[in-house]
Design a protein around this motif. Structure first.
Motif, PDB file in Angstrom:
ATOM      1  N   SER A 148       0.809  -1.226   0.000  1.00  0.00           N
ATOM      2  CA  SER A 148       0.000   0.000   0.000  1.00  0.00           C
ATOM      3  C   SER A 148       0.842   1.275   0.000  1.00  0.00           C
ATOM      4  O   SER A 148       0.297   2.361  -0.176  1.00  0.00           O
ATOM      5  CB  SER A 148      -0.963   0.006   1.188  1.00  0.00           C
ATOM      6  OG  SER A 148      -0.248  -0.049   2.401  1.00  0.00           O
ATOM      7  N   LEU A 206      -1.854  -8.136  -3.908  1.00  0.00           N
ATOM      8  CA  LEU A 206      -1.305  -7.041  -3.124  1.00  0.00           C
ATOM      9  C   LEU A 206      -1.906  -7.025  -1.730  1.00  0.00           C
ATOM     10  O   LEU A 206      -3.126  -7.074  -1.574  1.00  0.00           O
ATOM     11  CB  LEU A 206      -1.567  -5.707  -3.823  1.00  0.00           C
ATOM     12  CG  LEU A 206      -1.105  -5.633  -5.285  1.00  0.00           C
ATOM     13  CD1 LEU A 206      -1.428  -4.256  -5.858  1.00  0.00           C
ATOM     14  CD2 LEU A 206       0.377  -5.952  -5.412  1.00  0.00           C
ATOM     15  N   CYS A 207      -1.050  -6.920  -0.731  1.00  0.00           N
ATOM     16  CA  CYS A 207      -1.473  -6.964   0.667  1.00  0.00           C
ATOM     17  C   CYS A 207      -1.027  -5.702   1.384  1.00  0.00           C
ATOM     18  O   CYS A 207       0.058  -5.177   1.135  1.00  0.00           O
ATOM     19  CB  CYS A 207      -0.835  -8.165   1.369  1.00  0.00           C
ATOM     20  SG  CYS A 207      -1.054  -9.713   0.480  1.00  0.00           S
ATOM     21  N   GLU A 261      -6.557   0.187   3.399  1.00  0.00           N
ATOM     22  CA  GLU A 261      -7.397  -0.183   2.261  1.00  0.00           C
ATOM     23  C   GLU A 261      -7.420   0.884   1.173  1.00  0.00           C
ATOM     24  O   GLU A 261      -7.329   0.568  -0.013  1.00  0.00           O
ATOM     25  CB  GLU A 261      -8.819  -0.488   2.741  1.00  0.00           C
ATOM     26  CG  GLU A 261      -9.715  -1.030   1.660  1.00  0.00           C
ATOM     27  CD  GLU A 261     -11.045  -1.516   2.193  1.00  0.00           C
ATOM     28  OE1 GLU A 261     -11.777  -2.157   1.413  1.00  0.00           O
ATOM     29  OE2 GLU A 261     -11.368  -1.268   3.373  1.00  0.00           O
ATOM     30  N   LEU A 316      -4.078   0.959  -0.661  1.00  0.00           N
ATOM     31  CA  LEU A 316      -3.903  -0.287  -1.406  1.00  0.00           C
ATOM     32  C   LEU A 316      -4.779  -0.287  -2.655  1.00  0.00           C
ATOM     33  O   LEU A 316      -4.341  -0.699  -3.734  1.00  0.00           O
ATOM     34  CB  LEU A 316      -4.213  -1.494  -0.519  1.00  0.00           C
ATOM     35  CG  LEU A 316      -3.843  -2.850  -1.105  1.00  0.00           C
ATOM     36  CD1 LEU A 316      -2.337  -2.964  -1.328  1.00  0.00           C
ATOM     37  CD2 LEU A 316      -4.316  -3.963  -0.183  1.00  0.00           C
ATOM     38  N   ASN A 317      -6.006   0.196  -2.528  1.00  0.00           N
ATOM     39  CA  ASN A 317      -6.898   0.271  -3.688  1.00  0.00           C
ATOM     40  C   ASN A 317      -6.373   1.229  -4.748  1.00  0.00           C
ATOM     41  O   ASN A 317      -6.535   0.983  -5.948  1.00  0.00           O
ATOM     42  CB  ASN A 317      -8.306   0.656  -3.255  1.00  0.00           C
ATOM     43  CG  ASN A 317      -9.016  -0.489  -2.557  1.00  0.00           C
ATOM     44  OD1 ASN A 317      -8.690  -1.658  -2.740  1.00  0.00           O
ATOM     45  ND2 ASN A 317      -9.995  -0.152  -1.734  1.00  0.00           N
ATOM     46  N   ALA A 362      -3.638  -0.642  -6.503  1.00  0.00           N
ATOM     47  CA  ALA A 362      -4.262  -1.681  -7.327  1.00  0.00           C
ATOM     48  C   ALA A 362      -4.834  -1.092  -8.606  1.00  0.00           C
ATOM     49  O   ALA A 362      -4.670  -1.665  -9.693  1.00  0.00           O
ATOM     50  CB  ALA A 362      -5.347  -2.398  -6.527  1.00  0.00           C
ATOM     51  N   VAL A 415      -5.467  -7.749 -10.698  1.00  0.00           N
ATOM     52  CA  VAL A 415      -5.054  -7.439  -9.330  1.00  0.00           C
ATOM     53  C   VAL A 415      -6.095  -7.894  -8.315  1.00  0.00           C
ATOM     54  O   VAL A 415      -7.296  -7.674  -8.497  1.00  0.00           O
ATOM     55  CB  VAL A 415      -4.813  -5.916  -9.157  1.00  0.00           C
ATOM     56  CG1 VAL A 415      -4.318  -5.600  -7.757  1.00  0.00           C
ATOM     57  CG2 VAL A 415      -3.821  -5.402 -10.206  1.00  0.00           C
ATOM     58  N   TYR A 416      -5.612  -8.512  -7.253  1.00  0.00           N
ATOM     59  CA  TYR A 416      -6.422  -8.915  -6.101  1.00  0.00           C
ATOM     60  C   TYR A 416      -5.798  -8.272  -4.874  1.00  0.00           C
ATOM     61  O   TYR A 416      -4.569  -8.206  -4.769  1.00  0.00           O
ATOM     62  CB  TYR A 416      -6.424 -10.442  -5.944  1.00  0.00           C
ATOM     63  CG  TYR A 416      -6.988 -11.153  -7.138  1.00  0.00           C
ATOM     64  CD1 TYR A 416      -8.326 -11.525  -7.167  1.00  0.00           C
ATOM     65  CD2 TYR A 416      -6.193 -11.442  -8.244  1.00  0.00           C
ATOM     66  CE1 TYR A 416      -8.862 -12.178  -8.276  1.00  0.00           C
ATOM     67  CE2 TYR A 416      -6.724 -12.085  -9.351  1.00  0.00           C
ATOM     68  CZ  TYR A 416      -8.047 -12.452  -9.364  1.00  0.00           C
ATOM     69  OH  TYR A 416      -8.575 -13.092 -10.454  1.00  0.00           O
ATOM     70  N   THR A 417      -6.637  -7.790  -3.963  1.00  0.00           N
ATOM     71  CA  THR A 417      -6.111  -7.149  -2.757  1.00  0.00           C
ATOM     72  C   THR A 417      -6.566  -7.897  -1.505  1.00  0.00           C
ATOM     73  O   THR A 417      -7.649  -8.483  -1.473  1.00  0.00           O
ATOM     74  CB  THR A 417      -6.562  -5.679  -2.664  1.00  0.00           C
ATOM     75  OG1 THR A 417      -7.984  -5.617  -2.647  1.00  0.00           O
ATOM     76  CG2 THR A 417      -6.001  -4.857  -3.828  1.00  0.00           C
ATOM     77  N   ILE A 476      -6.568  -7.107   2.735  1.00  0.00           N
ATOM     78  CA  ILE A 476      -6.332  -6.157   3.829  1.00  0.00           C
ATOM     79  C   ILE A 476      -6.113  -6.962   5.106  1.00  0.00           C
ATOM     80  O   ILE A 476      -7.021  -7.650   5.581  1.00  0.00           O
ATOM     81  CB  ILE A 476      -7.541  -5.207   4.018  1.00  0.00           C
ATOM     82  CG1 ILE A 476      -7.911  -4.526   2.699  1.00  0.00           C
ATOM     83  CG2 ILE A 476      -7.267  -4.206   5.128  1.00  0.00           C
ATOM     84  CD1 ILE A 476      -6.832  -3.660   2.101  1.00  0.00           C
ATOM     85  N   SER A 525      -4.554 -16.767  -2.865  1.00  0.00           N
ATOM     86  CA  SER A 525      -3.865 -16.268  -4.058  1.00  0.00           C
ATOM     87  C   SER A 525      -3.386 -17.412  -4.928  1.00  0.00           C
ATOM     88  O   SER A 525      -3.591 -17.428  -6.146  1.00  0.00           O
ATOM     89  CB  SER A 525      -2.666 -15.403  -3.640  1.00  0.00           C
ATOM     90  OG  SER A 525      -3.080 -14.289  -2.891  1.00  0.00           O
TER      91      SER A 525
END
Length: 184
Positions: free
Chosen positions: A17, A37-38, A42, A45-46, A49, A59-61, A63, A79
């Motif tokens: 992030s 992505l971790c 939020e 991170l978004n 992403a 992309v997958y996140t 939190i 993942s």
């Protein structure tokens, strides 16, 4: 300028992030690349992403705080079930500057928990996945502060020295299993 060639198609990054983690995500983002992505924040991170999606990456996140071993393990497993992971980057960390604290018991414990056990909580489940798969690559993010203790960040320096030494030791053990381990 020539287009970069990405040899990794499925990449899991903690601490994505902000800082180096966000920069790595943006650098790896490309068509055909899956990014997992971790982070704890939020909103940030978004934003990372979305930038990566605009570059063509899927992309997958997730939190969560890397201190929580179960959350990290679950994110890695999920993942890997979406797309078999090629590279796991254990990047999440904190320092006194990030925490806005002086060196005290709370700050030191938070730094050690995040920077050491957060890496452990990422690397050990990744090793399990890669051992089953028979190959993979893990990068542990250390620091120049891991080579010599810096007076403005004693706990950070100690934590990064631990990550450096642990990663170097793991490298030889896991090379026999076709798992590459790098310390950055």
């Amino acid at each position: 300028m020539n287009k970069k060639t990405v040899s990794f198609q499925s990449i899991f990054i903690t601490g994505a992030s902000s800082g180096i983690g966000a920069a790595l995500a943006r650098a790896y983002a490309d068509k055909g690349v899956f990014l997992f992505l971790c982070g704890r924040n939020e909103q940030r991170l978004n934003e990372v992403a979305e930038t990566c999606r605009q570059k063509g990456a899927e992309v997958y996140t997730f939190i969560f705080d890397v201190i929580n071993a179960n959350d990290g393990r679950d994110a890695l497993r999920k993942s890997n079930s979406i797309r078999s992971l090629d590279l796991v980057i254990a990047n999440a960390c904190v320092s006194n500057g990030i925490l806005g604290m002086c060196e005290n018991i709370h700050a030191t414990n938070t730094i050690m928990q995040t920077n050491i056990f957060g890496v452990v909580n990422t690397v050990l489940p990744a090793l399990e996945l890669f051992k089953f798969k028979g190959c993979g690559q893990i990068a542990l993010m250390s620091s120049m502060a891991g080579y010599r203790g810096l007076s403005n960040c004693p706990a950070y320096s100690a934590s990064k020295n631990c990550v450096k030494a642990w990663g170097e030791a793991l490298r030889g053990v896991w090379a026999r299993e076709q798992i590459k381990i790098n310390v950055i």
